[in-house]
Scaffold this motif. Structure first.
Motif, PDB file in Angstrom:
ATOM      1  N   ARG A  36      31.184   7.735 -20.889  1.00  0.00           N
ATOM      2  CA  ARG A  36      29.804   7.493 -20.473  1.00  0.00           C
ATOM      3  C   ARG A  36      28.992   8.760 -20.714  1.00  0.00           C
ATOM      4  O   ARG A  36      29.441   9.852 -20.382  1.00  0.00           O
ATOM      5  CB  ARG A  36      29.742   7.142 -18.990  1.00  0.00           C
ATOM      6  CG  ARG A  36      30.284   5.784 -18.635  1.00  0.00           C
ATOM      7  CD  ARG A  36      30.269   5.628 -17.107  1.00  0.00           C
ATOM      8  NE  ARG A  36      30.541   4.270 -16.708  1.00  0.00           N
ATOM      9  CZ  ARG A  36      31.760   3.775 -16.507  1.00  0.00           C
ATOM     10  NH1 ARG A  36      32.826   4.533 -16.682  1.00  0.00           N
ATOM     11  NH2 ARG A  36      31.915   2.519 -16.138  1.00  0.00           N
ATOM     12  N   THR A  37      27.775   8.585 -21.240  1.00  0.00           N
ATOM     13  CA  THR A  37      26.864   9.722 -21.394  1.00  0.00           C
ATOM     14  C   THR A  37      25.531   9.365 -20.757  1.00  0.00           C
ATOM     15  O   THR A  37      25.117   8.206 -20.749  1.00  0.00           O
ATOM     16  CB  THR A  37      26.658  10.106 -22.871  1.00  0.00           C
ATOM     17  OG1 THR A  37      26.117   8.998 -23.580  1.00  0.00           O
ATOM     18  CG2 THR A  37      27.972  10.533 -23.514  1.00  0.00           C
ATOM     19  N   TYR A  38      24.892  10.377 -20.208  1.00  0.00           N
ATOM     20  CA  TYR A  38      23.639  10.194 -19.478  1.00  0.00           C
ATOM     21  C   TYR A  38      22.613  11.195 -19.976  1.00  0.00           C
ATOM     22  O   TYR A  38      22.956  12.303 -20.389  1.00  0.00           O
ATOM     23  CB  TYR A  38      23.866  10.409 -17.980  1.00  0.00           C
ATOM     24  CG  TYR A  38      24.877   9.469 -17.379  1.00  0.00           C
ATOM     25  CD1 TYR A  38      24.484   8.250 -16.852  1.00  0.00           C
ATOM     26  CD2 TYR A  38      26.226   9.795 -17.354  1.00  0.00           C
ATOM     27  CE1 TYR A  38      25.410   7.381 -16.292  1.00  0.00           C
ATOM     28  CE2 TYR A  38      27.159   8.924 -16.805  1.00  0.00           C
ATOM     29  CZ  TYR A  38      26.746   7.722 -16.282  1.00  0.00           C
ATOM     30  OH  TYR A  38      27.665   6.867 -15.742  1.00  0.00           O
ATOM     31  N   ASP A  39      21.338  10.828 -19.882  1.00  0.00           N
ATOM     32  CA  ASP A  39      20.276  11.769 -20.238  1.00  0.00           C
ATOM     33  C   ASP A  39      19.865  12.559 -19.000  1.00  0.00           C
ATOM     34  O   ASP A  39      20.331  12.298 -17.885  1.00  0.00           O
ATOM     35  CB  ASP A  39      19.091  11.057 -20.884  1.00  0.00           C
ATOM     36  CG  ASP A  39      18.439  10.022 -19.978  1.00  0.00           C
ATOM     37  OD1 ASP A  39      18.601  10.087 -18.739  1.00  0.00           O
ATOM     38  OD2 ASP A  39      17.742   9.153 -20.516  1.00  0.00           O
ATOM     39  N   SER A  40      19.000  13.549 -19.198  1.00  0.00           N
ATOM     40  CA  SER A  40      18.611  14.426 -18.085  1.00  0.00           C
ATOM     41  C   SER A  40      17.853  13.673 -16.992  1.00  0.00           C
ATOM     42  O   SER A  40      17.888  14.067 -15.827  1.00  0.00           O
ATOM     43  CB  SER A  40      17.786  15.601 -18.603  1.00  0.00           C
ATOM     44  OG  SER A  40      16.636  15.133 -19.261  1.00  0.00           O
ATOM     45  N   ALA A  41      17.167  12.580 -17.325  1.00  0.00           N
ATOM     46  CA  ALA A  41      16.439  11.799 -16.329  1.00  0.00           C
ATOM     47  C   ALA A  41      17.388  11.109 -15.342  1.00  0.00           C
ATOM     48  O   ALA A  41      16.969  10.717 -14.255  1.00  0.00           O
ATOM     49  CB  ALA A  41      15.555  10.760 -17.012  1.00  0.00           C
TER      50      ALA A  41
END
Length: 87
Positions: A36-41
């Motif tokens: 899983r990857t997430y953005d800074s938001a």
């Protein structure tokens, strides 16, 4: 960022993040290796989710409550976790 880094930045656990995703409260992308990857938001989103849960909302409110949706379309605009407008 990966799930462990998001958990650390947002002050929660990786398990909680996977649960929020399962409940439709947030989304992740998948890298080539399936992580899983997430953005800074996502850090702000998790903090907002935690704030709403701490205020007494249940994760089971989200199907009928736009304030708990993961920025999904509701009518003619997208409602972010905080319930405000995108403008």
């Amino acid at each position: 960022m990966l799930i462990g880094e998001l958990a650390e930045r947002a002050g929660t656990s990786s398990r909680a993040l996977r649960y929020y995703e399962l409940q439709g409260l947030m989304e992740s992308a998948r890298s080539g290796n399936g992580y899983r990857t997430y953005d800074s938001a996502s850090v702000l989103r998790v903090r907002q989710i935690r704030g709403l849960l701490d205020a007494g909302f249940s994760t089971h409110h989200h199907p009928a409550d736009p304030a708990l949706r993961a920025g999904r379309e509701t009518g003619d605009r997208t409602v972010p976790i905080g319930g405000g407008s995108d403008a």
